[in-house]
Enzyme design. Structure first.
Site, PDB file in Angstrom:
ATOM      1  CG  HIS A   1      -1.916  -0.938   1.253  1.00 32.11           C
ATOM      2  ND1 HIS A   1      -2.764  -0.968   0.196  1.00 32.11           N
ATOM      3  CD2 HIS A   1      -2.391  -1.718   2.140  1.00 32.11           C
ATOM      4  CE1 HIS A   1      -3.741  -2.206   0.177  1.00 32.11           C
ATOM      5  NE2 HIS A   1      -3.463  -2.658   1.544  1.00 32.11           N
TER       6      HIS A   1
ATOM      7  CB  CYS B   1      -2.291   3.219  -5.137  1.00 29.93           C
ATOM      8  SG  CYS B   1      -3.487   1.743  -5.180  1.00 29.93           S
TER       9      CYS B   1
END
Length: 795
Positions: free
Chosen positions: A380, A429
């Site tokens: 993440h 991301c």
């Protein structure tokens, strides 16, 4: 006896491997042999050579003893002297094995020679060999065995010679199941006038016009501007050979000798290629010039990198956020590929904030002037105000920059090391984080023109992974792994990855690679490491890396009931280890027996339901491949140990032996406690806080104070004893296992395509490819469904 005067290099690979296995121990092994052979100065090994032997323990097929034997073979150490040294060491097993092996080894002493003769004459082909009594001889013409008494002796008599006798002959010498073949010999008829019945002359016929044989080929060298470069190429031929030299495939008309001397004036071009073409002219009544042999192309490379270091982090098992599947295989495959390019790789899974911070600090300690540094992160992440943040597994639900690591801060610290190349591959991301309004101000970046950022996706976009039944991959790595070994400028390579991703329909409009770079020179991940004397900084750097990649030594445990158990270790990642137990011997009265591990430390992460499993898959290990086990047919139990970076003390556990006697229903148990020290990355104590620019306790070691053990040593090739290549420690390898690995002196040699004389290959060199990569299908539209793609990002 003559056979004992031969060099060690005449022994077969099978014999050398078995002998090395006997010497790969710390009590009566290769170090003691190195001391014994030093009684003759020419066989004395330097400290650097001994360290190089120690480092082999973590190479793909690492064996310190095998490397030492190779060094002795290069110095023409005789079998007689080797036997003398083994006796001096009182290594009776090795003495007996070598004595038997040499006695049983078949060595051809007389090779059959090609001959030409007139019809009706006698021709005798002779092949003789030394070895055990009762050697058998078989002669073949082509693939056809020659029957009869003459075909089963050391001499093959062809009398009277006729046209049917023309052809190629070979002799097979055997003893039991062992055999060797001689060289080919050709028999040809000549006419009564004495001229050959065939037009082309050949080197097969001594005394006549001969073909060409290259003795010494030009050698690849590293050189700097202003250096004098000497290239040599020597050949034998009749008439004498003629030489032509080429620079980057352009003839050098003034260079007609076997060697050339050049002063290099290199400004922008970093690689020059030279080639020697050697010619011998042969004429007869049919043919004009013939027999042209090209020597290999060689590169003069400036060796831009002083070293190459990579830190790979894959976070999957998040505590408060969506768990991911792909990082484990992505980190594994990229580690494999970078190892082939001579990177020292540290590969870590599932790190919390403190561990990530400490890992980066240790990574920075491995960097120095001219070193190529590469950081890969899969997990993440987010991007705010131009800064990228990597999210650790313990980040709270509403995390901010305070809970994460800023990539740009790492870059500024890398620049302080004066690195030669800084590459960031961020598989995460880049959406904005609504919970974080703080504008982080990283340190002032220097204008170094050596920075490359490869983002898996664009700003304010998400990165995806493809979930499969066996092993998942992130979209970025699925395409990157095809290109990363190409010998191209880093930015060119990443541009091609972006183009490949752009052709994939399912990612179009959802994920596109973004490249940011100020790289001005042609720097490639395939650049060779500049060969230089081992400086204090490089020695400390090698030690700092190596200390985190030492596996426990395989050991054997004897229980009171008479059962003997082998305990072995393998590394899946720098912080993930697999332990296996195997029953080697048990009394006949014991009908069933198994050795199971228990009583593990609380620090490490172990799924007890998957411990002591009969297969690696059942133990939760998808990446250590079954075929690479030392003895696939032997029954073993496997236990996978994760999160070694959290181990605060020495790793201690218990082996519980369960066994049953004949005619007894009750199971009996015996226990032995085992301590294996702090394996792999646990030595670095990543769980402890780090002060800025201060190394960990482990970093305080010096080469002078560090004692390199005989067999639990470290390797210069990478990734723990097989972090990436999934290799088992050499203590538990079988001699028959084969691995992809370079020679002791050239870890890259197995990964660079051997160039041939084919113009097609010279004009279109093949890219480097992975020697061990997870099986995967080609990435195409039919392989993916968007419903199978999972978002890397979660708030």
């Amino acid at each position: 006896m003559e056979e004992w005067k031969r060099s060690i290099g005449t022994l077969s690979d099978e014999i050398l491997i078995k002998l090395a296995k006997m010497l790969d121990n710390s009590t009566c092994g290769w170090r003691q042999l190195a001391n014994a052979v030093s009684e003759q100065p020419k066989f004395r090994c330097s400290e650097r050579e001994l360290t190089s032997c120690s480092l082999q323990v973590l190479t793909a097929a690492g064996s310190p003893a095998r490397t030492l034997l190779a060094l002795l073979a290069e110095r023409s150490c005789s079998l007689d002297f080797l036997l003398h040294c083994l006796r001096k060491m009182e290594h009776q097993e090795a003495v007996q094995f070598l004595t038997t092996a040499v006695a049983e080894q078949i060595q051809i002493t007389v090779q059959p020679q090609s001959q030409e003769a007139a019809p009706g004459s006698n021709v005798v082909l002779t092949c003789r060999a030394s070895g055990p009594p009762g050697l058998g001889y078989q002669w073949f013409k082509g693939k056809q065995e020659i029957l009869g008494e003459s075909g089963n002796s050391s001499e093959l008599v062809l009398c009277p010679l006729s046209p049917t006798h023309q052809g190629h002959y070979i002799c097979r010498i055997s003893h039991g199941e062992k055999f060797v073949f001689s060289k080919w010999a050709q028999v040809r008829l000549i006419s009564s006038a004495g001229s050959s019945s065939f037009c082309c002359s050949s080197s097969l016929f001594p005394g006549s016009v001969s073909g060409l044989h290259i003795i010494q080929r030009p050698r690849s060298q590293a050189a700097s501007e202003g250096d004098t470069l000497v290239l040599e190429c020597t050949a034998e031929g009749n008439p004498p050979a003629q030489y032509e030299w080429y620079h980057n495939k352009v003839p050098m008309p003034q260079q007609k000798m076997s060697s050339i001397s050049l002063t290099l004036h290199i400004c922008i071009v970093t690689k020059w290629q030279y080639r020697a073409v050697v010619t011998v002219l042969v004429f007869d009544f049919h043919a004009g010039p013939s027999s042209v042999t090209d020597a290999s192309w060689v590169e003069v490379d400036r060796g831009l990198a002083t070293d190459k270091v990579a830190l790979l982090i894959g976070n999957m098992n998040y505590i408060y956020h969506t768990q991911l599947c792909a990082p484990i295989s992505d980190v594994h495959e990229l580690t494999n590929l970078l190892r082939q390019l001579d990177f020292k790789v540290v590969s870590l899974l599932d790190l919390n904030w403190q561990e990530m911070h400490s890992a980066v600090t240790e990574f920075l300690l491995l960097l120095d002037k001219g070193v190529y540094g590469l950081l890969y992160f899969a997990g993440h992440g987010y991007e705010n105000y131009g800064n990228s943040f990597m999210v650790p597994i313990d980040a709270p639900v509403s995390y901010t920059s305070e809970h994460c690591l800023c990539v740009q801060n790492i870059l500024t610290k890398m620049q302080e090391k004066k690195t030669g190349l800084n590459v960031f591959l961020l598989d995460m991301c880049r959406k904005r984080n609504p919970h974080d309004d703080v504008i982080v101000q990283p340190g002032l970046l220097k204008v170094t023109a050596n920075i490359v950022f490869g983002y898996a996706t664009c700003v304010d976009a998400e990165a995806y992974e493809v979930k499969r039944e066996d092993v998942s991959n992130g979209i970025f790595i699925s395409f990157l792994k095809r290109r990363v070994c190409e010998d191209e400028k880093v930015t060119v390579m990443l541009d091609r990855v972006a183009e490949d991703m752009g052709r994939c329909v399912i990612t179009r409009g959802r994920q596109a690679l973004e490249l940011r770079s100020n790289l001005s020179e042609r720097r490639s991940l395939t650049d060779r490491i500049q060969v230089s004397e081992c400086s204090a900084s490089s020695s400390a750097r090698n030690l700092q890396w190596a200390i985190a990649h030492v596996l426990p030594e395989s050991r054997y445990l004897q229980f009171d009931c008479g059962v003997k158990v082998q305990l072995g270790f393998a590394a899946e990642f720098s912080n993930v280890m697999v332990i296996y137990t195997r029953i080697l011997d048990k009394p006949d009265e014991i009908v069933s027996c198994s050795a199971q591990l228990t009583d593990f430390p609380e620090d490490v992460d172990i799924d007890l339901k998957k411990s002591n499993q009969e297969t690696l898959l059942e133990a939760g290990c998808l990446l250590l491949i079954k075929e690479e086990l030392p003895s696939p047919e032997a029954h073993s139990l496997y236990t996978r140990i994760r999160s070694l970076q959290r181990l605060k003390r020495e790793f201690t556990f218990t082996i519980c032996l369960h066994y049953t006697y004949t005619n007894m229903d009750e199971e009996v148990q015996e226990r032995q406690q085992v301590t294996v020290g702090k394996p792999l990355v646990s030595k670095l104590n990543l769980h402890e806080p780090r002060a800025a620019h201060v190394s960990s306790a482990s970093s305080s070691f010096s080469l002078d104070s560090f004692n390199v053990p005989g067999c639990s040593s470290f390797g210069e090739d990478l990734s723990l004893t097989g972090t990436a290549s999934n290799t088992w420690s050499h203590h538990a390898q079988s001699a028959s296992a084969s691995f992809t690995g370079g020679s002791p002196t050239s870890p890259r040699s197995a990964n660079v395509p051997e160039e041939t004389d084919s113009p097609e290959i010279l004009d279109n060199p093949r890219p480097l490819v992975a020697s061990k990569s997870l099986p995967h299908s080609k990435v195409n539209d039919s392989n993916y469904k968007f419903s199978d793609m999972y978002n890397f990002h979660s708030f």
